[in-house]
Design an enzyme around this catalytic site. Structure first.
Site, short mmCIF file in Angstrom:
data_model
loop_
_atom_site.label_atom_id
_atom_site.label_comp_id
_atom_site.label_asym_id
_atom_site.label_seq_id
_atom_site.Cartn_x
_atom_site.Cartn_y
_atom_site.Cartn_z
N TYR A 210 0.91 -1.25 0.15
CA TYR A 210 0.02 -0.07 -0.05
C TYR A 210 0.85 1.57 -0.06
O TYR A 210 1.78 1.37 0.73
CB TYR A 210 -0.99 0.01 1.06
CG TYR A 210 -1.90 0.95 1.07
CD1 TYR A 210 -3.17 0.87 0.51
CD2 TYR A 210 -1.47 2.41 1.54
CE1 TYR A 210 -4.07 1.83 0.30
CE2 TYR A 210 -2.47 3.52 1.19
CZ TYR A 210 -3.89 3.11 0.84
OH TYR A 210 -4.80 4.12 0.68
N GLN B 21 -10.88 0.23 0.90
CA GLN B 21 -11.16 -0.76 -0.51
C GLN B 21 -10.12 -1.36 -1.01
O GLN B 21 -10.19 -2.54 -1.44
CB GLN B 21 -12.14 0.06 -1.49
CG GLN B 21 -11.46 1.32 -2.01
CD GLN B 21 -11.57 2.55 -1.31
OE1 GLN B 21 -11.82 2.51 0.16
NE2 GLN B 21 -11.33 3.73 -1.53
N SER C 120 5.99 9.16 13.83
CA SER C 120 7.49 8.95 14.09
C SER C 120 8.36 9.53 15.26
O SER C 120 7.57 10.65 15.64
CB SER C 120 8.13 9.77 12.64
OG SER C 120 9.39 9.24 12.28
N GLN D 214 12.50 15.15 12.37
CA GLN D 214 11.81 14.29 12.74
C GLN D 214 10.34 15.12 13.09
O GLN D 214 9.19 14.52 12.61
CB GLN D 214 12.20 13.69 14.20
CG GLN D 214 11.72 12.38 14.56
CD GLN D 214 12.11 11.29 13.32
OE1 GLN D 214 11.30 10.66 13.18
NE2 GLN D 214 13.07 11.49 12.73
N HIS E 101 7.71 15.79 10.09
CA HIS E 101 6.92 14.70 9.52
C HIS E 101 5.50 14.79 9.74
O HIS E 101 4.78 14.52 8.96
CB HIS E 101 7.26 13.48 10.31
CG HIS E 101 8.25 12.48 9.28
ND1 HIS E 101 8.24 12.14 7.93
CD2 HIS E 101 9.64 12.11 9.67
CE1 HIS E 101 9.39 11.64 7.64
NE2 HIS E 101 10.17 11.44 8.61
N GLU F 143 11.70 4.78 17.92
CA GLU F 143 11.99 4.26 16.44
C GLU F 143 13.39 4.52 15.92
O GLU F 143 14.05 3.83 15.37
CB GLU F 143 10.97 5.10 15.68
CG GLU F 143 10.72 4.57 14.34
CD GLU F 143 10.01 5.75 13.32
OE1 GLU F 143 9.81 6.82 13.93
OE2 GLU F 143 9.39 5.32 12.02
N HIS F 144 13.83 5.64 16.04
CA HIS F 144 15.13 6.23 15.72
C HIS F 144 15.91 6.68 16.89
O HIS F 144 15.61 7.27 17.91
CB HIS F 144 15.14 7.32 14.76
CG HIS F 144 14.07 7.20 13.46
ND1 HIS F 144 13.06 7.79 13.53
CD2 HIS F 144 14.53 6.38 12.38
CE1 HIS F 144 12.47 7.48 12.42
NE2 HIS F 144 13.33 6.56 11.74
N ASP G 89 16.86 7.38 6.18
CA ASP G 89 15.48 7.40 5.44
C ASP G 89 15.81 7.22 3.91
O ASP G 89 14.63 6.61 3.32
CB ASP G 89 15.20 8.94 5.58
CG ASP G 89 14.43 8.90 6.87
OD1 ASP G 89 13.92 7.95 7.33
OD2 ASP G 89 14.10 10.28 7.33
N GLU H 190 -1.79 -36.27 28.80
CA GLU H 190 -2.77 -35.05 28.38
C GLU H 190 -4.01 -35.65 27.97
O GLU H 190 -4.88 -35.08 27.45
CB GLU H 190 -2.03 -34.33 27.28
CG GLU H 190 -0.83 -33.88 27.70
CD GLU H 190 -0.34 -32.63 26.58
OE1 GLU H 190 -0.74 -32.82 25.41
OE2 GLU H 190 0.59 -31.89 27.04
N HIS I 227 -3.33 -39.64 20.05
CA HIS I 227 -1.92 -39.34 19.94
C HIS I 227 -0.94 -40.67 20.32
O HIS I 227 0.11 -40.82 19.83
CB HIS I 227 -1.56 -38.08 20.65
CG HIS I 227 -2.10 -36.87 20.18
ND1 HIS I 227 -3.37 -36.44 19.82
CD2 HIS I 227 -1.32 -35.62 19.87
CE1 HIS I 227 -3.40 -35.23 19.19
NE2 HIS I 227 -2.16 -34.83 19.06
#
Lengths: 435, 435
Positions: free
Chosen positions: B129, B190, B236, B258, B261, B326-327, B360, B414, B419
């Site tokens: 995506y 969709q 971010s 940063q 963003h 994250e960074h 990046d 068990e 088994h």
């Protein structure tokens, strides 16, 4: 049981419908689960004790949520010696396979002079959910806890519901064998919420694994994102690819071993010999006469069982890939050769003397496996579920000179001015001539 | 911007509240998304075209859902040569790092005579995506598609919404550079539903990756289980650990890179020198005067930015681990030494000349990274997201004799009779003496 033959004209339609049988199950408990999670987050231990009184008919206080070391020792001592030996053998083998699984770190300096790396570290704390009652399998404790231990997780917090206060000696013994740090006598969505968000008594964990009922599965789905979870397991399934040189009774027992798990379980035989398949089906009927869990296994076989007659083993491999089944038994002369054609399966069991039950207990690889055709994209539980990666880039002035200008061009094209400046200001200081 | 000092008495409270700032965001679009998915499942391409007309003001038919090769070539040719060169350099470096990441299969025969294995295979088909409009970043196309390509995925189907029919040349050029198989001009829930369940025009995929808005994220959450998804990314964030020997403007620009963003992004400076931090804050204010995205960056810094003054670098490492950001930029004399103390971070950037923007675009490691403190349990995108494991156990008669009896004991404990029988019937045939 359905009977399909690849030479039939409606084969494709019927196979597709059989495959669709394993699509993911919808859940209808999301509202009550949402309420339980909210209550645990708001009231912590108080709500936890209330739900436990209500759902498990067990009166506990914050002081007794955790099962004491003395209780664990007392229960574990009830397990007989032969069984303890079997548990220990299983644990040793599972630990050893998962140790072999441990990945290596990465670090190298490339032509541009940048040093690139990838380092694996373990999670700090993991929650292990163990179902109560009949579904409390000691083997599941081993399969969930040992990969975490091998990965290096320091804290493994286990929750097991104890309806009416009854403890399960074998489950506690298994937890002890694999070094679980702490055990709480709680279950359901409330246990998952407590593990995810923490209470005064239970510090939060980073990831929750282990099987559970619909409430537990939905709770895991709802806390996902705040903590990690394992995949939501569906009913168990096996595909057995067998030629007519097998003992039909063994094949029948292997199909039943899957079917006895759950009425929704699916057992499928793929073979090239319809007459052989018929003897397997008869043998299966005979075994159902005496099998303790015949009611469950019989219903599973009737509703979801299938026999697929193929032209040859290449076709069998293709169909097995479309099933992408949790378990795949290969009972052929050259099972390894057949296995090379398999792209999608949770776990394979190769040879006439390797029933799936070997892998459930003592093989070594994990028995927590992707169900419902998710082996197309998912894998069994492993050390990778308890590790995560941190990448690194180290650049000096020369490295920045080599790659920085391309970064500036891309940052500008994306309209990210500070990104571009963070590179170009340094490049300027290094005497960059933009041209 | 918040200012914290580890020597203050309320430090722990204020740090906890700062960390809680990054908790996962709740979504409120689950009902409309559920409706969209149901419509796509029921009506396929018809619903897909209807939603695209409605949400993207774009009239398409099943024949024009897919962007033709001619259109892609025509758009991609509009990208200027310098930018194409930068894209290609980035792609080469990303591909090369991800190739180094590829794991090895496992196979060994153990003392009991069982041959245990683990084999990695790629997914068959992946959906990518790509957001439309301003958030359509060509670098994201590279970062999502190349690991799939390197892992061996045969089919990469990309969806990108094209509001009012406008195509993005740079995004199409990036898709072309990394060998995306097919591109569809659709977006939103969709598109996710079409990728997950398939339509007459779009065959279904096994896993969907890539960033998107709240609808896309919720749709991915809802199709999870039927297909795999990547993690749902939050805003971010960067943590920069810097001593006073850095150029304050460079640190300020990295914080702003940063912050620009997203108003919800978080930039944090950890340093041991309050006076130095003050000069960074001033430099940041200066840059905001001229920065194109100053409105966004300024609001992010005001609302979520923070300066944390520590006593020493060991304390800095501890706090960085609690951020699990994250960074993580490490601008110290010995960044590698500091990095060994880091357990939780998505990606690290080591050295005074290694701003996060290197990663990046052109570093090589992935820029799709765990946000909102999920680096405690999650990792950046990698070839592992496009691979899965199949384990195998091969046992002959001797192997079964070695481990089978323990399996029988556990299966009986068990209560799983079939088994136990699947093992014991074979052991009996091999002359097992149960004793």
């Amino acid at each position: 049981m359905k009977w399909l033959q690849s030479s039939d004209t409606d084969f494709e339609t019927r196979l597709s419908s059989l495959l669709a049988d394993r699509s993911a199950v919808e859940t209808s408990v999301s509202t009550p689960v949402r309420d339980i999670i909210a209550a645990i987050r708001a009231q912590g231990d108080t709500a936890l004790c209330d739900y436990t009184a209500r759902f498990d008919r067990l009166a506990i206080t914050p002081e007794t949520i955790r099962i004491s070391e003395a209780e664990i020792a007392q229960e574990a001592d009830k397990v007989d010696a032969e069984l303890m030996e079997a548990l220990t053998l299983a644990a040793t083998r599972i630990e050893s396979f998962h140790r072999a699984q441990m990945p290596s770190d990465l670090s190298y300096t490339d032509d541009a002079g940048l040093t690139l790396g990838m380092r694996w570290t373990s999670l700090d704390a993991v929650g292990l959910y163990v179902p109560g009652g009949k579904a409390a399998y000691p083997s599941s404790v081993l399969m969930n806890a040992l990969p975490a231990r091998v990965a290096g997780v320091e804290r493994i917090a286990m929750c097991v519901p104890c309806p009416d206060g009854v403890l399960n000696p074998l489950v506690l013994a298994a937890a002890r064998v694999c070094g679980v740090s702490e055990i709480y006598r709680i279950g359901g969505a409330q246990a998952v919420a407590a593990l995810a968000y923490g209470t005064a008594t239970i510090p939060p964990v980073d990831r929750i694994v282990g099987p559970g009922n619909a409430y537990v599965a939905e709770a895991k789905r709802q806390v996902f994102g705040h903590v990690g979870i394992d995949s939501i397991a569906g009913p168990s399934e096996v595909v057995i690819v067998a030629d007519n040189r097998n003992e039909p009774r063994f094949v029948a027992l292997d199909l039943l071993a899957q079917a006895e798990h759950d009425e929704l379980a699916q057992a499928v035989l793929i073979t090239d010999d319809a007459a052989f398949a018929q003897t397997v089906v008869e043998a299966l009927g005979n075994e159902l006469q005496t099998l303790p869990r015949a009611a469950i296994a019989g219903k599973s076989w009737a509703d979801h069982g299938a026999v697929v007659i193929v032209r040859d083993w290449a076709e069998a491999a293709q169909i097995a890939n479309r099933f992408a089944s949790e378990h795949l038994e290969v009972m052929l002369d050259d099972p390894e050769g057949f296995a090379t054609q398999i792209r999608h399966a949770g776990a394979m069991f190769l040879g006439r003397n390797c029933p799936e039950a070997v892998g459930d207990y003592v093989g070594g690889p994990n028995h927590v496996l992707p169900t419902s055709r998710t082996a197309r994209f998912a894998s069994g539980l492993s050390v990778f579920d308890f590790l995560k990666r941190t990448t690194s880039i180290a650049a000096d002035a020369n490295g920045l000179r080599a790659v920085g200008p391309a970064g500036v061009a891309l940052a500008r094209a994306e309209g990210l001015g500070a990104h571009a400046l963070s590179l170009s200001a340094r490049l300027d200081a290094l005497g960059w001539n933009q041209g």
